[in-house]
Design an enzyme around this catalytic site. Structure first.
Site, short mmCIF file in Angstrom:
data_model
loop_
_atom_site.label_atom_id
_atom_site.label_comp_id
_atom_site.label_asym_id
_atom_site.label_seq_id
_atom_site.Cartn_x
_atom_site.Cartn_y
_atom_site.Cartn_z
N HIS A 1 -5.65 -10.35 7.97
CA HIS A 1 -4.38 -9.60 7.89
C HIS A 1 -3.20 -10.44 8.36
O HIS A 1 -3.20 -10.96 9.48
CB HIS A 1 -4.50 -8.33 8.74
CG HIS A 1 -3.27 -7.47 8.72
ND1 HIS A 1 -3.16 -6.36 7.94
CD2 HIS A 1 -2.09 -7.58 9.39
CE1 HIS A 1 -1.97 -5.80 8.14
NE2 HIS A 1 -1.30 -6.54 9.01
N HIS B 1 1.73 -2.58 5.49
CA HIS B 1 1.44 -2.59 4.05
C HIS B 1 2.38 -1.66 3.30
O HIS B 1 2.74 -1.94 2.15
CB HIS B 1 -0.01 -2.17 3.81
CG HIS B 1 -1.03 -3.20 4.18
ND1 HIS B 1 -1.31 -4.30 3.40
CD2 HIS B 1 -1.86 -3.29 5.26
CE1 HIS B 1 -2.27 -5.02 3.96
NE2 HIS B 1 -2.61 -4.43 5.10
N GLU C 1 -7.74 -8.93 13.14
CA GLU C 1 -8.28 -9.00 11.77
C GLU C 1 -7.95 -10.37 11.19
O GLU C 1 -6.78 -10.65 10.90
CB GLU C 1 -7.68 -7.90 10.91
CG GLU C 1 -8.02 -6.49 11.39
CD GLU C 1 -7.31 -5.39 10.62
OE1 GLU C 1 -7.78 -4.24 10.67
OE2 GLU C 1 -6.29 -5.68 9.96
N ASP D 1 -3.75 -8.66 3.01
CA ASP D 1 -5.12 -8.94 3.45
C ASP D 1 -5.73 -9.91 2.44
O ASP D 1 -5.75 -9.62 1.23
CB ASP D 1 -5.95 -7.66 3.49
CG ASP D 1 -5.40 -6.64 4.47
OD1 ASP D 1 -4.73 -7.04 5.42
OD2 ASP D 1 -5.66 -5.44 4.27
N ARG E 1 0.84 -1.19 0.00
CA ARG E 1 0.00 0.00 0.00
C ARG E 1 0.88 1.24 0.00
O ARG E 1 1.70 1.41 0.91
CB ARG E 1 -0.89 0.01 1.23
CG ARG E 1 -1.80 1.23 1.38
CD ARG E 1 -2.53 1.21 2.72
NE ARG E 1 -3.28 -0.02 2.89
CZ ARG E 1 -3.70 -0.49 4.06
NH1 ARG E 1 -3.42 0.19 5.17
NH2 ARG E 1 -4.38 -1.62 4.14
#
Length: 229
Positions: free
Chosen positions: A213, A147, A210, A154, A115
């Site tokens: 993740h 990320h 999560e 994810d 990301r």
């Protein structure tokens, strides 16, 4: 008689004074935010990041932040294509996970991988606009994410024959305790554990808040802001 008395008293005293029960080891989750570092040039990112589908084209990629189908309701800056990048070491490990799952008729579907930093900053800005600082405080959104290092992913499990996602109990990016990996029952609990076990066998670590993740470790990680094209 005195010779027998002292050992007997010692044995009784030892039995009465019991040591406290051993506590189970405490597993400490890694910090949500990474260390503040400089952003590496795009040229460096190009040498360290790789498209996961270049290693295994059977991995399904559905980059949610390149679309409006995410919690912000709009594409995020830096997401210009439906491509999942990771550090080369992590991408190779992910390809091995896919290979192992294939024998069970299962595969991986990726929602997010590397990301750009600008996208993470846009997420933080969104929490301010909608007055949700709790998402930062509670660890659902990071201001300096793994990320950004190309070391977090994810994802979920799919049935390879149909492409259908397996039941996981909550959708991706559910900001509640229901998304905590251990908080599921029945088929969802079994599927979460199957995903977790498959990823852990290749060195990935699950973030327990999560279920989707996972992170991977490499020495001296770098932050990137290279757009995804």
């Amino acid at each position: 008689m005195r010779r027998l008395l002292f050992p007997l008293l010692a044995a009784l005293t030892s039995a009465c004074i019991s040591s406290p029960p051993a506590r189970p080891p405490v597993t400490v989750a890694p910090p949500v935010n990474t260390v503040e570092t400089e952003i590496a040039p795009d040229a460096v990112a190009d040498t360290l990041l790789t498209d996961v589908r270049s290693l295994d084209p059977t991995i399904v990629v559905d980059m949610r932040y390149a679309t409006s189908n995410n919690f912000t309701g709009a594409p995020l800056p830096g997401y210009l294509g439906n491509h999942a990048y990771l550090r080369r070491e992590a991408a190779a490990a992910l390809a091995r996970v896919q290979r192992d799952l294939r024998s069970e008729g299962l595969g991986l579907k990726i929602f997010d991988a590397y990301r750009p930093v600008r996208a993470t900053l846009a997420m933080v800005d969104w929490t301010e606009r909608v007055n949700r600082p709790d998402l930062l405080k509670d660890g659902y959104i990071a201001s300096r994410s793994r990320h950004n290092l190309g070391l977090a992913i994810d994802l979920t499990l799919i049935d390879l024959s149909s492409g259908r996602e397996l039941e996981m109990g909550t959708p991706f990016d559910t900001f509640s305790t229901a998304a905590h990996t251990a908080n599921a029952t029945g088929a969802a609990a079994a599927n979460r554990q199957k995903l977790k076990s498959a990823m852990e066998r290749e060195g990935f670590l699950n973030y327990d808040q999560e279920w989707w993740h996972f992170s991977f470790n490499v020495p001296n990680p770098l932050r990137f802001d290279r757009p995804i094209r």
